[in-house]
Scaffold this motif. Sequence first.
Motif, PDB file in Angstrom:
ATOM      1  N   ALA A 195      12.802  10.601   9.976  1.00  0.00           N
ATOM      2  CA  ALA A 195      13.903   9.837  10.567  1.00  0.00           C
ATOM      3  C   ALA A 195      15.209  10.630  10.503  1.00  0.00           C
ATOM      4  O   ALA A 195      15.952  10.705  11.489  1.00  0.00           O
ATOM      5  CB  ALA A 195      14.051   8.492   9.869  1.00  0.00           C
ATOM      6  N   ARG A 196      15.476  11.242   9.361  1.00  0.00           N
ATOM      7  CA  ARG A 196      16.694  12.044   9.215  1.00  0.00           C
ATOM      8  C   ARG A 196      16.631  13.305  10.066  1.00  0.00           C
ATOM      9  O   ARG A 196      17.588  13.644  10.764  1.00  0.00           O
ATOM     10  CB  ARG A 196      16.924  12.417   7.742  1.00  0.00           C
ATOM     11  CG  ARG A 196      17.316  11.254   6.859  1.00  0.00           C
ATOM     12  CD  ARG A 196      17.665  11.711   5.438  1.00  0.00           C
ATOM     13  NE  ARG A 196      16.638  12.523   4.802  1.00  0.00           N
ATOM     14  CZ  ARG A 196      15.593  12.049   4.141  1.00  0.00           C
ATOM     15  NH1 ARG A 196      15.416  10.744   4.014  1.00  0.00           N
ATOM     16  NH2 ARG A 196      14.712  12.858   3.586  1.00  0.00           N
ATOM     17  N   GLY A 197      15.504  13.997   9.997  1.00  0.00           N
ATOM     18  CA  GLY A 197      15.379  15.269  10.718  1.00  0.00           C
ATOM     19  C   GLY A 197      15.470  15.108  12.224  1.00  0.00           C
ATOM     20  O   GLY A 197      16.162  15.880  12.902  1.00  0.00           O
ATOM     21  N   ILE A 198      14.790  14.127  12.749  1.00  0.00           N
ATOM     22  CA  ILE A 198      14.826  13.896  14.192  1.00  0.00           C
ATOM     23  C   ILE A 198      16.241  13.518  14.625  1.00  0.00           C
ATOM     24  O   ILE A 198      16.772  14.065  15.603  1.00  0.00           O
ATOM     25  CB  ILE A 198      13.820  12.799  14.598  1.00  0.00           C
ATOM     26  CG1 ILE A 198      12.388  13.276  14.368  1.00  0.00           C
ATOM     27  CG2 ILE A 198      14.018  12.379  16.053  1.00  0.00           C
ATOM     28  CD1 ILE A 198      11.347  12.164  14.384  1.00  0.00           C
ATOM     29  N   SER A 199      16.847  12.591  13.910  1.00  0.00           N
ATOM     30  CA  SER A 199      18.203  12.153  14.259  1.00  0.00           C
ATOM     31  C   SER A 199      19.182  13.320  14.207  1.00  0.00           C
ATOM     32  O   SER A 199      20.025  13.475  15.098  1.00  0.00           O
ATOM     33  CB  SER A 199      18.660  11.041  13.310  1.00  0.00           C
ATOM     34  OG  SER A 199      17.810   9.931  13.401  1.00  0.00           O
ATOM     35  N   ALA A 200      19.072  14.134  13.179  1.00  0.00           N
ATOM     36  CA  ALA A 200      19.976  15.283  13.035  1.00  0.00           C
ATOM     37  C   ALA A 200      19.746  16.315  14.128  1.00  0.00           C
ATOM     38  O   ALA A 200      20.703  16.764  14.772  1.00  0.00           O
ATOM     39  CB  ALA A 200      19.787  15.916  11.657  1.00  0.00           C
ATOM     40  N   ARG A 201      18.508  16.705  14.337  1.00  0.00           N
ATOM     41  CA  ARG A 201      18.228  17.751  15.324  1.00  0.00           C
ATOM     42  C   ARG A 201      18.624  17.316  16.729  1.00  0.00           C
ATOM     43  O   ARG A 201      19.216  18.090  17.474  1.00  0.00           O
ATOM     44  CB  ARG A 201      16.760  18.150  15.274  1.00  0.00           C
ATOM     45  CG  ARG A 201      16.407  18.939  14.029  1.00  0.00           C
ATOM     46  CD  ARG A 201      14.936  19.352  13.990  1.00  0.00           C
ATOM     47  NE  ARG A 201      14.649  19.993  12.728  1.00  0.00           N
ATOM     48  CZ  ARG A 201      14.094  19.373  11.680  1.00  0.00           C
ATOM     49  NH1 ARG A 201      13.744  18.097  11.762  1.00  0.00           N
ATOM     50  NH2 ARG A 201      13.880  20.027  10.560  1.00  0.00           N
TER      51      ARG A 201
END
Length: 169
Positions: A64-70
């Motif tokens: 969730a964090r990685g997708i949102s950030a990228r």
Amino acid sequence: MTSLMYTNSVPVFKQLLTALRAILAQADAHVVANSIEPDALLQARLYPNMFPLVKQVQIAGDFARGISARLGGVAVPTYEGKEKSFADLDGLLAQTLDFVDSVDASKFEGSEMNEIVLRPGTPKEKKLSGQAYLANYGLPQFLFHVTTVYAILRHNGLPIGKRDFMGAY
């Protein structure tokens, strides 16, 4: 108009992570009410070669964090992954929800065409468009880990159902 990349990711993360927090709170109450050692659930697996529940929750948060950030063009936050209790996992999910909510929807504009590089500089490096990253890699991974947490808890006797998994929508 809000980017489809945003509407197809962040609201999904918020809905399912919020539902996951509620399920984990039920699991915590269940172990207390039934005098069960918390690690019996926290370290439970569906099969010996799968990650335990605690790691499944951590990975769901990572996605969730990685997708949102990228897709939002911001730095991917890192967490130590040292959660050992239901309270720790709740804290991790709360931090994850705060982060996901902090990424401005406008930053997702055009992200479907951005190049996303997974495992950069390694033999497993893979390059995907933002659209392929979200639809074919990121969301399926996130959903797998959230579903696995649900399945582990359901398999171990937690009286939860589809409404618990789905949360409010």
